[in-house]
Design an enzyme around this catalytic site. Structure first.
Site, PDB file in Angstrom:
ATOM      1  N   THR A  97     -16.010   0.341   3.859  1.00  0.00           N
ATOM      2  CA  THR A  97     -14.556   0.522   3.793  1.00  0.00           C
ATOM      3  C   THR A  97     -14.242   1.963   4.166  1.00  0.00           C
ATOM      4  OG1 THR A  97     -14.593   1.270   1.493  1.00  0.00           O
ATOM      5  CG2 THR A  97     -14.417  -1.116   1.866  1.00  0.00           C
TER       6      THR A  97
ATOM      7  N   LYS B 104     -12.795   2.401 -13.923  1.00  0.00           N
ATOM      8  CA  LYS B 104     -13.184   1.040 -13.569  1.00  0.00           C
ATOM      9  C   LYS B 104     -13.704   0.272 -14.783  1.00  0.00           C
ATOM     10  CE  LYS B 104     -12.095   0.952  -9.203  1.00  0.00           C
ATOM     11  NZ  LYS B 104     -11.025   0.056  -8.715  1.00  0.00           N
TER      12      LYS B 104
ATOM     13  N   ASP C 288       0.864  -1.175   0.000  1.00  0.00           N
ATOM     14  CA  ASP C 288       0.000   0.000   0.000  1.00  0.00           C
ATOM     15  C   ASP C 288       0.900   1.224   0.000  1.00  0.00           C
ATOM     16  OD1 ASP C 288      -2.276   1.814   0.397  1.00  0.00           O
ATOM     17  OD2 ASP C 288      -3.335   0.031   1.097  1.00  0.00           O
TER      18      ASP C 288
ATOM     19  N   ASP D 242       4.186   3.610  -4.041  1.00  0.00           N
ATOM     20  CA  ASP D 242       3.262   4.491  -4.748  1.00  0.00           C
ATOM     21  C   ASP D 242       3.079   3.927  -6.152  1.00  0.00           C
ATOM     22  OD1 ASP D 242       1.879   6.450  -6.082  1.00  0.00           O
ATOM     23  OD2 ASP D 242       3.284   8.071  -5.630  1.00  0.00           O
TER      24      ASP D 242
ATOM     25  N   TYR E 254     -14.039   8.024 -12.040  1.00  0.00           N
ATOM     26  CA  TYR E 254     -13.948   6.712 -11.391  1.00  0.00           C
ATOM     27  C   TYR E 254     -14.647   5.656 -12.233  1.00  0.00           C
ATOM     28  CZ  TYR E 254     -14.559   3.193  -7.663  1.00  0.00           C
ATOM     29  OH  TYR E 254     -14.550   2.044  -6.899  1.00  0.00           O
TER      30      TYR E 254
END
Length: 263
Positions: A189, A158, A38, A61, A154
């Protein structure tokens, strides 16, 4: 059910929390050797310690090509080639109506949610191909097939992930590398926590009230009327990573409680 992955080596990105971390826990419980990555190395190292003492973690990153290459070197040096790669890292990115989002908003979102996964897969693909058995799972979103007008960067990124998964599935299946995607909807989340916190502030309601109004107004087909849990998504990802999914390739599994209006 024995997933048949004991001794397999798995790398999960976006794994310091949420779906990535839940997936890491489940694969580790099934006997896989697990590596987490991460952005924040300290956070992902802490997360790994909570999964198991033998779990490795490296910060990287993924929007930085050189950092991805360094990650590959560190992982390969520690565990060799991968058998399993789960690409779970991502951000909500720029939000607002189309005319409100500038190039910077589009660039940041596409860079993180589409180009970073491309870089990650490109770095680890040679090793995945060498073993004669491999699993690559992308975490996409309901937004890939049912776009919403206030988060089009987004949605577009996706949708690109689904196209990428399908294309890769055609290229490498005969080598034993199976590629699939999982598309969750409104999972509990940190990402949706932040969304609901903003909504609560904007609407002057409680966090739970923000969730209820979001479900009623924005996700009317999500029939269970609740946020999904990360373990509910991780279970599907783990299946696709397993030996049990030996005839599943180029598929998109929706974990969305019906949120996408079509079959």
């Amino acid at each position: 059910m024995d997933l048949g992955i004991r001794g397999r080596t798995a790398l999960i990105s976006g794994a310091d929390s949420g779906i990535g971390l839940a997936t890491a826990r489940l694969l580790h419980a099934e006997g896989a050797r697990v590596v987490l990555t991460d952005l924040d190395e300290a956070a992902v190292v802490d997360a790994a310690a909570g999964v198991g003492g033998d779990v490795l973690a490296f910060g990287a990153d993924l929007t930085d090509a050189a950092a991805v290459e360094r990650l590959h070197e560190r992982v390969a040096g520690a565990v060799g080639d991968l058998d399993i790669l789960v690409q779970s890292a991502g951000i909500t990115g720029a939000q607002g109506l189309f005319h409100e989002i500038d190039d910077a908003g589009w660039s940041q979102t596409v860079e993180t949610d589409l180009l970073a996964p491309v870089r990650l897969v490109r770095a680890f693909l040679p090793g995945l191909r060498r073993g004669g058995w491999g699993r690559l799972v992308f975490v996409a979103s309901e937004d890939a097939v049912q776009p919403y007008d206030d988060e089009l960067p987004y949605c577009a990124a996706k949708a690109g992930i689904l196209a990428l998964a399908k294309g890769l599935s055609r290229s490498y299946a005969t080598e034993g590398l199976l590629v699939n995607a999982v598309s969750p909807a409104f999972i509990a989340t940190p990402m949706t926590d932040a969304m609901m916190t903003r909504r609560a502030e904007q609407t002057g309601t409680s966090f739970d009230g923000a969730i209820a109004s979001f479900l009623d107004e924005e996700r009317p087909y999500l029939e269970l009327k609740r946020r999904g849990q990360v373990d509910e998504v991780a279970a599907v990802i783990a299946f696709l990573c397993s030996d049990r999914a030996s005839f599943v390739n180029g598929s998109n599994y929706r974990v969305d409680a019906g949120s996408v209006a079509t079959i």
